[in-house]
Write a protein that holds these residues in place. Structure first.
Motif, short mmCIF file in Angstrom:
data_model
loop_
_atom_site.label_atom_id
_atom_site.label_comp_id
_atom_site.label_asym_id
_atom_site.label_seq_id
_atom_site.Cartn_x
_atom_site.Cartn_y
_atom_site.Cartn_z
N GLY A 104 45.51 37.08 44.01
CA GLY A 104 44.46 36.48 44.81
C GLY A 104 43.65 37.49 45.61
O GLY A 104 42.41 37.51 45.52
N PRO A 105 44.31 38.34 46.41
CA PRO A 105 43.54 39.33 47.18
C PRO A 105 42.78 40.33 46.30
O PRO A 105 41.71 40.80 46.69
N ILE A 106 43.35 40.66 45.11
CA ILE A 106 42.63 41.58 44.20
C ILE A 106 41.32 40.93 43.76
O ILE A 106 40.26 41.56 43.77
N VAL A 107 41.39 39.65 43.38
CA VAL A 107 40.17 38.93 42.98
C VAL A 107 39.19 38.86 44.15
O VAL A 107 38.00 39.17 44.01
N ASN A 157 37.56 42.31 44.89
CA ASN A 157 36.62 42.77 43.87
C ASN A 157 35.33 41.96 43.87
O ASN A 157 34.24 42.52 43.72
N VAL A 158 35.45 40.65 44.04
CA VAL A 158 34.25 39.80 44.02
C VAL A 158 33.43 40.02 45.29
O VAL A 158 32.20 40.11 45.24
N ALA A 159 34.11 40.15 46.42
CA ALA A 159 33.39 40.39 47.69
C ALA A 159 32.66 41.73 47.64
O ALA A 159 31.55 41.85 48.17
N LYS A 160 33.26 42.74 47.02
CA LYS A 160 32.61 44.05 46.90
C LYS A 160 31.27 43.95 46.17
O LYS A 160 30.37 44.76 46.40
N THR A 162 42.11 41.74 38.04
CA THR A 162 40.99 42.64 37.76
C THR A 162 40.10 42.08 36.64
O THR A 162 38.87 42.10 36.75
N ILE A 163 40.73 41.58 35.59
CA ILE A 163 39.94 41.01 34.48
C ILE A 163 39.21 39.75 34.96
O ILE A 163 38.02 39.56 34.67
N ALA A 164 39.91 38.90 35.69
CA ALA A 164 39.30 37.65 36.16
C ALA A 164 38.10 37.94 37.07
O ALA A 164 37.04 37.33 36.92
N SER A 165 38.27 38.90 38.00
CA SER A 165 37.18 39.18 38.94
C SER A 165 35.96 39.75 38.21
O SER A 165 34.82 39.45 38.58
#
Length: 396
Positions: free
Chosen positions: A17-20, A23-26, A298-301
């Motif tokens: 969850g936090p990885i997604v 990455n999306v917020a970035k 990582t792939i999902a984001s």
């Protein structure tokens, strides 16, 4: 009732969850990361070991605040006590402090621009005009509606959001392992190595682990098949007693179930994605899922950002395709190995640990087991057993 609106809402602040969210917020999109626990990372349900390679690969700071101890290899023990040691000159892994690590992953997401709300439990999905338009949640004692274009279900093995969205995450009990772990004082084991004990009487379908967190402190745990008539605690206490290890200085007790029998087929339904334990993206051999969650996240984001950039949510389906063509394919091979190893007798385990070298173990750990299997098939003690030859050939 309070209402919110984001581009993406991520349910669950474990690893994926936090990885997604980060990455999306970035990429400049509005993201809300929620977690039902009042303190993200607590309680842990994990042995806390992970490869040192993940920090660079997934752009995570190598921060001493959540690294308990660097690890230089592993020691494996057969049912009769034969040992196989794999030791590197450089650190190959670390034992984390998950309570700090998970919270820091959420912190990195917040620093990247995501909003984060602890003690916020997802209750249901919001449907509007035939599609899912967000989630209903409870923050503290207040009901909130969180509207979002994309919803990410990273809420663990019993994912509420995946179930409410109609994604089939069901698996029969046999496809889960039960785990039980003490964080305790323990002496007599090299604290630079992780230690793993195998055997059908020791840990049916699983293993006992000692993951050192200090010179005399470690996570001591076990995983067994969840449909076993005895509990994981029964087997762990039995192992401690048989090895004359006093269980009188226990600092923490952790329990959980681990999905080790396969993976969710459809990872996307309309604008809902499922990642991490919720998608059963766990290594079926050792039951670890942190690196797998990072890869899936990582792939999902990547595809969430692409879908938002092109305003085409149909692109989200590429997450399913890419995961199954990459990590999914690798993990399917690992699952095949695990199913074969389930058939090994204690005598098989004794023999293989006797004749394998540290170099062989290194190849297996790296996923390159083909050469090792071919070498075993030529070993005189293996040639004498048609059953062992049949099992090993199933792995090729």
């Amino acid at each position: 009732m309070k209402e919110m609106k984001y581009d993406v809402v991520v349910v669950g602040a474990g690893i994926a969850g936090p990885i997604v969210a980060r990455n999306v917020a970035k990429s400049g999109y509005s993201v809300l990361l929620i977690d039902k626990k009042p303190a993200i990372g607590t309680p842990k349900q994990c042995a806390e070991g992970i490869s040192i390679k993940v920090f660079e690969k997934y752009d995570i700071p190598y921060d001493k605040r959540f690294i308990n101890r660097e690890i230089y290899g592993a020691k494996l023990y057969s049912p009769s006590g034969y040992e196989l040691e794999l030791r590197y000159k450089e650190a190959s892994g670390v034992i984390l402090e998950r309570k700090v690590f998970d919270k820091m992953l959420a912190y990195y997401a917040a620093k990247a621009g995501a909003d984060v709300l602890a003690r916020t439990e997802a209750l249901d999905v919001i449907r509007k005009d035939g599609r899912i338009a967000g989630i209903k949640a409870k923050h503290e004692d207040e009901t909130v509606e969180i509207h979002a274009d994309v919803i990410v279900a990273a809420d663990g093995v019993e994912s509420t959001i995946a179930r409410k969205a109609g994604i089939n995450t069901y698996a029969p009990p046999h496809e889960f392992d039960s785990s039980y772990e003490y964080e305790m004082l323990i002496e007599g084991y090299d604290p630079d190595l992780i230690h793993l004990w195998f055997g059908n009487e020791v840990a049916p379908r699983g293993y006992v682990w000692v993951f050192p967190k200090d010179e005399d402190r470690a996570n001591v745990g076990i995983g067994i098949n969840s449909d076993n008539p005895q509990t994981a605690k029964y087997y762990l206490d039995k192992w401690l007693k048989e090895n004359n290890i006093p269980a009188k200085k226990i600092l923490e007790v952790n329990v959980g179930v681990v999905p080790v029998g396969g993976f969710v087929k459809e990872l996307v339904k309309d604008n809902i994605l499922v990642v991490g334990d919720a998608a059963r993206q766990v290594n079926p051999m050792h039951g670890g899922g942190m690196a797998e969650a990072m890869e899936a996240g990582t792939i999902a984001s990547k595809w969430i950002v692409k879908a938002l950039e092109e305003e085409d949510l149909a692109l989200l389906r590429n997450y399913t395709t890419e995961w199954w063509e990459t990590d999914g394919e690798r993990l399917q091979k690992v699952l095949k190995v695990r199913k074969v190893t389930e058939k090994l007798s204690d005598e098989d385990l004794d023999l293989f640990i006797q004749i394998l070298s540290g170099a062989d173990a290194e190849k297996i750990a790296g996923g390159d087991y083909g050469e090792v299997i071919k070498a075993l098939l030529k070993h005189p003690k293996v040639i004498l057993s048609p059953r062992r030859i049949k099992l090993l050939r199933e792995l090729l």
